[in-house]
Design a protein around this motif. Structure first.
Motif, PDB file in Angstrom:
ATOM      1  N   VAL A  24       0.512  -1.111   0.174  1.00 15.84           N
ATOM      2  CA  VAL A  24       0.086   0.166   0.236  1.00 15.84           C
ATOM      3  C   VAL A  24       0.941   1.381  -0.430  1.00 15.84           C
ATOM      4  CG1 VAL A  24      -1.352   1.218   1.489  1.00 15.84           C
ATOM      5  CG2 VAL A  24      -2.212  -1.060   0.897  1.00 15.84           C
ATOM      6  N   ASN A  25       1.406   1.572   0.371  1.00 11.84           N
ATOM      7  CA  ASN A  25       2.894   2.304   1.135  1.00 11.84           C
ATOM      8  C   ASN A  25       3.395   2.794   0.010  1.00 11.84           C
ATOM      9  OD1 ASN A  25       1.239   3.353   2.983  1.00 11.84           O
ATOM     10  ND2 ASN A  25       2.772   1.444   4.445  1.00 11.84           N
ATOM     11  N   ALA A  26       3.605   1.307  -1.173  1.00  7.57           N
ATOM     12  CA  ALA A  26       4.588   1.656  -2.266  1.00  7.57           C
ATOM     13  C   ALA A  26       3.962   1.940  -3.309  1.00  7.57           C
ATOM     14  CB  ALA A  26       5.261   0.502  -2.825  1.00  7.57           C
ATOM     15  N   LEU A  31       6.247  11.892 -12.546  1.00  5.55           N
ATOM     16  CA  LEU A  31       6.247  13.470 -12.764  1.00  5.55           C
ATOM     17  C   LEU A  31       7.247  13.496 -14.519  1.00  5.55           C
ATOM     18  CD1 LEU A  31       6.254  16.960 -11.185  1.00  5.55           C
ATOM     19  CD2 LEU A  31       8.491  16.183 -10.804  1.00  5.55           C
ATOM     20  N   ASN A  32       6.637  14.119 -15.045  1.00  9.04           N
ATOM     21  CA  ASN A  32       6.561  14.602 -16.219  1.00  9.04           C
ATOM     22  C   ASN A  32       6.768  15.752 -17.010  1.00  9.04           C
ATOM     23  OD1 ASN A  32       4.041  14.426 -17.037  1.00  9.04           O
ATOM     24  ND2 ASN A  32       4.381  12.441 -17.500  1.00  9.04           N
ATOM     25  N   GLU A 115       6.252  17.307  -1.022  1.00  7.70           N
ATOM     26  CA  GLU A 115       6.003  16.420  -0.040  1.00  7.70           C
ATOM     27  C   GLU A 115       4.504  15.955  -0.680  1.00  7.70           C
ATOM     28  OE1 GLU A 115       3.319  15.238   4.321  1.00  7.70           O
ATOM     29  OE2 GLU A 115       4.103  17.537   3.464  1.00  7.70           O
ATOM     30  N   ALA A 116       4.635  14.671  -1.251  1.00  3.35           N
ATOM     31  CA  ALA A 116       2.788  13.969  -1.350  1.00  3.35           C
ATOM     32  C   ALA A 116       2.684  13.117  -0.989  1.00  3.35           C
ATOM     33  CB  ALA A 116       3.498  13.502  -3.284  1.00  3.35           C
ATOM     34  N   LEU A 124       3.939   9.267  -0.861  1.00  2.78           N
ATOM     35  CA  LEU A 124       4.254   8.926  -2.381  1.00  2.78           C
ATOM     36  C   LEU A 124       5.320   8.966  -2.365  1.00  2.78           C
ATOM     37  CD1 LEU A 124       0.658  10.792  -4.131  1.00  2.78           C
ATOM     38  CD2 LEU A 124       1.309   7.942  -3.568  1.00  2.78           C
ATOM     39  N   SER A 125       5.852   7.739  -2.792  1.00  2.00           N
ATOM     40  CA  SER A 125       7.929   7.753  -2.917  1.00  2.00           C
ATOM     41  C   SER A 125       7.440   8.170  -4.571  1.00  2.00           C
ATOM     42  CB  SER A 125       7.675   6.477  -2.712  1.00  2.00           C
ATOM     43  OG  SER A 125       6.960   5.413  -3.525  1.00  2.00           O
TER      44      SER A 125
END
Length: 304
Positions: A24-26, A31-32, A115-116, A124-125
């Motif tokens: 879940v945390n993965a 971003l582009n 931060e996301a 969100l990593s």
């Protein structure tokens, strides 16, 4: 033995639960970017759009955008550093910045995710940052790079041969064609694909000399003109003797003008050739044009 099995099952369940939490945390934030143009001119505006997307619904994004202020002026942006008005359905969002180029060179623009979180509050990593550049030139720098070549590499005509033989540095040519050749097509090839030629086409030929100009304009605006002098041979004149004067029969309709509205167009045969004329249907009078040695044309009554 049963306790050992129970302990193993408990450990397995804990590991499975932990793995599920890790999955879940993965989720990550991708971003582009996209530029409205890859290069621009000083004074012009352009936009940069950054797109952020995730496999899970978005909840909160904090970012910072940096740019080369010595070469760019920020005109406007659709968002301001923090994105949080999500409904739980959005898995992607965009922010767009409009810039004005103010000096030449290469300008860098970057966006960093501070931060996301997804809509459930999980981190969100893989957010990271992205940086791109745009090339800026002044109008004079662009024009200085324009091609100066305004040559033809080939010039041909549909009938006959040019004299002298074509050379890209020779600007004037001559050509003679028979009287029956009433049209001629001029074609050729540009030495530089960036140049422009405006008159590769078919031309109507009058008897005598016809001047055809072929203008070639380079990308930088400089032009040169190739000239072809086409001589269409005239037919042997049809001579009529009137009152001791030798007059030539006018063969071209457009050189004649009807004397009044009582006359309409017709033709007569003189020396086995069809000649333009005018006829008065009431009086059955036929007029033909004759030209004197000084080039003056008058209408004369014709009969067999």
């Amino acid at each position: 033995m049963k306790k050992f099995k129970l302990l193993c099952l408990s450990i397995l369940a804990f590991v499975s639960f932990f793995s599920a939490l890790s999955f879940v945390n993965a989720a990550s934030l991708n971003l582009n970017e996209s530029f409205s143009t890859s290069s621009t001119v000083v004074g012009n505006t352009f936009t940069v759009t950054f797109r952020m997307s995730s496999s899970t619904p978005l909840g909160y994004i904090n970012y910072s955008m940096n740019y080369d202020s010595s070469k760019l002026t920020l005109v406007s942006s659709t968002q301001n550093n923090v994105l949080y008005s999500f409904t739980g359905a959005e898995k992607q969002t965009t922010v767009t910045f409009k810039f004005k180029a103010k000096s030449s060179g290469t300008a860098n623009i970057s966006l960093k995710i501070n931060e996301a979180l997804d809509f459930d509050g999980n981190n969100l990593s893989g957010s990271g940052s992205i940086s791109r550049s745009i090339k800026i030139k002044t109008q004079s720098e662009i024009e200085a790079s324009y091609s100066k070549i305004n040559n033809l590499s080939k010039l041909t005509v549909s009938d006959g041969e040019l004299s002298p033989a074509f050379n890209k540095n020779t600007l004037e040519y001559s050509l003679e064609v028979p009287n029956e050749v009433t049209k001629i097509t001029v074609s050729g090839t540009k030495e530089d694909s960036k140049s422009y030629v405006d008159v590769f086409k078919t031309y109507e030929l009058e008897e005598g000399t016809n001047k055809i100009n072929v203008k070639v304009t380079a990308q930088n605006g400089n032009s040169k003109t190739y000239t072809i002098n086409v001589t269409r041979k005239e037919l042997a004149p049809i001579i009529i003797d009137i009152d001791g004067k030798s007059l030539n029969v006018v063969r071209k309709k457009d050189l004649l003008e009807s004397p009044n509205s009582n006359y309409s167009d017709t033709t007569v045969t003189i020396s086995d050739e069809e000649i333009p004329a005018f006829i008065n249907e009431v009086t059955n009078t036929i007029l033909v044009g004759l030209r004197d040695s000084e080039g003056n044309i008058n209408l004369y009554i014709y009969n067999d």
